[in-house]
Design an enzyme around this catalytic site. Sequence first.
Site, PDB file in Angstrom:
ATOM      1  N   THR A 195       0.829  -1.188   0.000  1.00 21.68           N
ATOM      2  CA  THR A 195       0.000   0.000   0.000  1.00 21.68           C
ATOM      3  C   THR A 195       0.874   1.253   0.000  1.00 21.68           C
ATOM      4  OG1 THR A 195      -1.441  -1.334   1.367  1.00 21.68           O
ATOM      5  CG2 THR A 195      -1.996   0.966   1.131  1.00 21.68           C
ATOM      6  N   GLU A 285      -5.716  10.166   6.550  1.00 19.30           N
ATOM      7  CA  GLU A 285      -6.273  11.504   6.379  1.00 19.30           C
ATOM      8  C   GLU A 285      -7.343  11.784   7.434  1.00 19.30           C
ATOM      9  OE1 GLU A 285      -5.342  12.064   1.644  1.00 19.30           O
ATOM     10  OE2 GLU A 285      -7.238  11.190   2.267  1.00 19.30           O
ATOM     11  N   ASN A 408     -10.485  15.488   1.387  1.00 12.79           N
ATOM     12  CA  ASN A 408     -10.716  14.826   0.110  1.00 12.79           C
ATOM     13  C   ASN A 408     -11.788  15.471  -0.744  1.00 12.79           C
ATOM     14  OD1 ASN A 408      -8.851  12.563  -0.068  1.00 12.79           O
ATOM     15  ND2 ASN A 408      -9.736  12.082   1.922  1.00 12.79           N
ATOM     16  N   SER A 413      -7.922  20.747  -6.213  1.00 10.63           N
ATOM     17  CA  SER A 413      -7.900  22.157  -6.580  1.00 10.63           C
ATOM     18  C   SER A 413      -6.896  22.924  -5.721  1.00 10.63           C
ATOM     19  CB  SER A 413      -9.297  22.743  -6.428  1.00 10.63           C
ATOM     20  OG  SER A 413      -9.920  22.228  -5.281  1.00 10.63           O
TER      21      SER A 413
END
Lengths: 413, 413
Positions: A195, A285, A408, A413
Amino acid sequence: MSGTVSPLAPKSYPSMPVIDGVRMATAAAGIKYKNRTDVLMMVFDRPASVAGVFTRSKCPSAPVDFCRSNLPHGVARAVVVNSGNANAFTGAKGRAATELTAKSASEAVGCAENEVYLASTGVIGEPLDATKFSGVLGTMAKEGTGDFWLEAAKAIMTTDTYPKVATRSAEIDGVRVTINGIAKGAGMIAPDMATMLSFVVTDAAIAPEALQAALSAGVGPTFNAVTVDSDTSTSDTLMLFATGAAEARGQKPVLAADDQRLAGFRAALNDLLKDLALQVVRDGEGARKMVEVTVTGAENDAAAKRIALSIANSPLVKTAVAGEDANWGRIVMAVGKSGEMADRDRLAIWFGDVRVAVDGARDPGYSEAAATAVMQQEDIPVRVDLGLGDGRATVWTCDLTKEYVAINGDYRS
Amino acid sequence: MSGTVSPLAPKSYPSMPVIDGVRMATAAAGIKYKNRTDVLMMVFDRPASVAGVFTRSKCPSAPVDFCRSNLPHGVARAVVVNSGNANAFTGAKGRAATELTAKSASEAVGCAENEVYLASTGVIGEPLDATKFSGVLGTMAKEGTGDFWLEAAKAIMTTDTYPKVATRSAEIDGVRVTINGIAKGAGMIAPDMATMLSFVVTDAAIAPEALQAALSAGVGPTFNAVTVDSDTSTSDTLMLFATGAAEARGQKPVLAADDQRLAGFRAALNDLLKDLALQVVRDGEGARKMVEVTVTGAENDAAAKRIALSIANSPLVKTAVAGEDANWGRIVMAVGKSGEMADRDRLAIWFGDVRVAVDGARDPGYSEAAATAVMQQEDIPVRVDLGLGDGRATVWTCDLTKEYVAINGDYRS
């Protein structure tokens, strides 16, 4: 890189010893952002043995394809890793980019192109401008240094909030050998082969076949037992390099995969892989808590692992953990949906040492306060016993928080 | 019930016609909260045919076990549904609670206990105090009325932000028959058999076997094609009842599953099931957008559906949708991780009518602005063509927002 460091970050970093035979350098090539370190180069001045495991994705990145095709050659002289762009789903341009990068690296190091290994992490689908490497690899190859592990780990970070390094040592033929590793996460992490990106180097002298066997065996209970979000990357890459520098200190090369002299090395390698894999989960995250899910009493080990992953990947389990809610009913749900054999009326569940359910119902001595106290910990052990057989597995995950959604919902952007 | 209604809620509710042969009543039995409607009773004054599909969970709730065991009898006289407690993973107490509830209902209606159907939704693992039903079912059975569909739908809501009702009509033997349905979501929704709770009633005269065949066929592309969070409930129940009242208006009973006279009915039923299933997705916990994922060109239909679900269940795809980010690379990732046959270099992807990727790379005419405009819609069609075969499937999901995390991090307390 997120602004705040995960609360689960290590309190200190180990001092990373130099490993003879590998030098590293980083640079800011402007892959995606200006003035940000985004390239790592590792150079092996003498040919190193190489082993690797890669994503099981049916849509692997161009660098994964490239590494896989070089692996049978078994020899590495250079590794080039970039962040900011995954060079995945980039078609013919992606292949051309790997070829150009390999050419630049081979010229910089003075080696064949099939002795170069590549990894890219970042956005999928954007063409990677490989000409950006051309200007920096020559200098990097020249100026690389052995005492550079933490900087190397920093260079490959994307949404990671801390660099991930680990070191271990073992003895082969009475000669002390060292294993150093770095890794990066922190989302699109699910076990379906190695991973995320991780690079491990040892000075031991081990032939490619034996090295591959050790790596393939080590990945199962470590990198393949962690999940952040059930999403398998197109770019997952775990590579292990052996410089062989220990040969000069008397270690006789290990050639065969079943060589008993490797026992200590394998144990140290597995421990290092687990260390790195857990660091990845602890930096998942938005993570605020780590969950260790152990399933016992399953039909067999494979069933235990599928049930453990069903629990670890359940959004409802993970949000309950985020809310410090001892909602063990969601564990029941996740066991039930796994598709594996389960007998509701034999199921028992523990949070830490607190048994919350037994014989298919709430534990008669259930204490919400005791269960909640476990949920308030940073590290939460969950155990499920199925009462069916001897199958057993442990996997690790993190909680699902609003920060995961924030990170996420606005990554590209 | 959440404070704010989903922005994807229907702008208006259909006027629900009365269906001869069924009466409904609701009550506040204090299952979990005081003074909150939490019980729905449906009464069929004459025996109705019954069909049902249930969760595939290996840890089904006590009411699911109870319904499954009654289904072979094929006749229904009463349905009792409660919210606030799922009566799942409640062991022997759970079975006793279903038996006591069935006994109370059978006495209230004057029928056998195996003509009673039960469903419970709410927290898993809490014992359900079935004595609370005893006091209310007698009155409910007496006072039930046919013009009560919207109230019935409201009574079974949990985290739903709006009640879900739908109505259709069809002709059998030239006789107009009506189908009404209600459903509730709104989390722990994933297709692995009928999802969440839904009750559908028709006045058509259809024998149990034919009714079951129609329901089992209809559930595949409707309730089994929606997912909110990939978590399959222990309690999923979809039942279809046929009162047979249309027989008095000249409809000859349908006995066989392959009776051609059912064609129009089946089409209307499937349309109604899809309507209800999409209402569930549009009220997915925290949902702000609905995503329709269509996969074409797969090896076969089953492969297409697995790929579509891999996309629809991906946290990274769903958070990108929440962030209005045209991050098609995550679609590639989800195709790749599905395990199904895919050829990266034949893949094409559309957001609405905007083709963003083709031949394994970004579309040469890619316009970020055009793709982003699609992402800003409430309803987002995503299409993936694999270029391999004729396999095709469509599934529906919603985005993954911070509100989902907030709702589920603190549901039980």
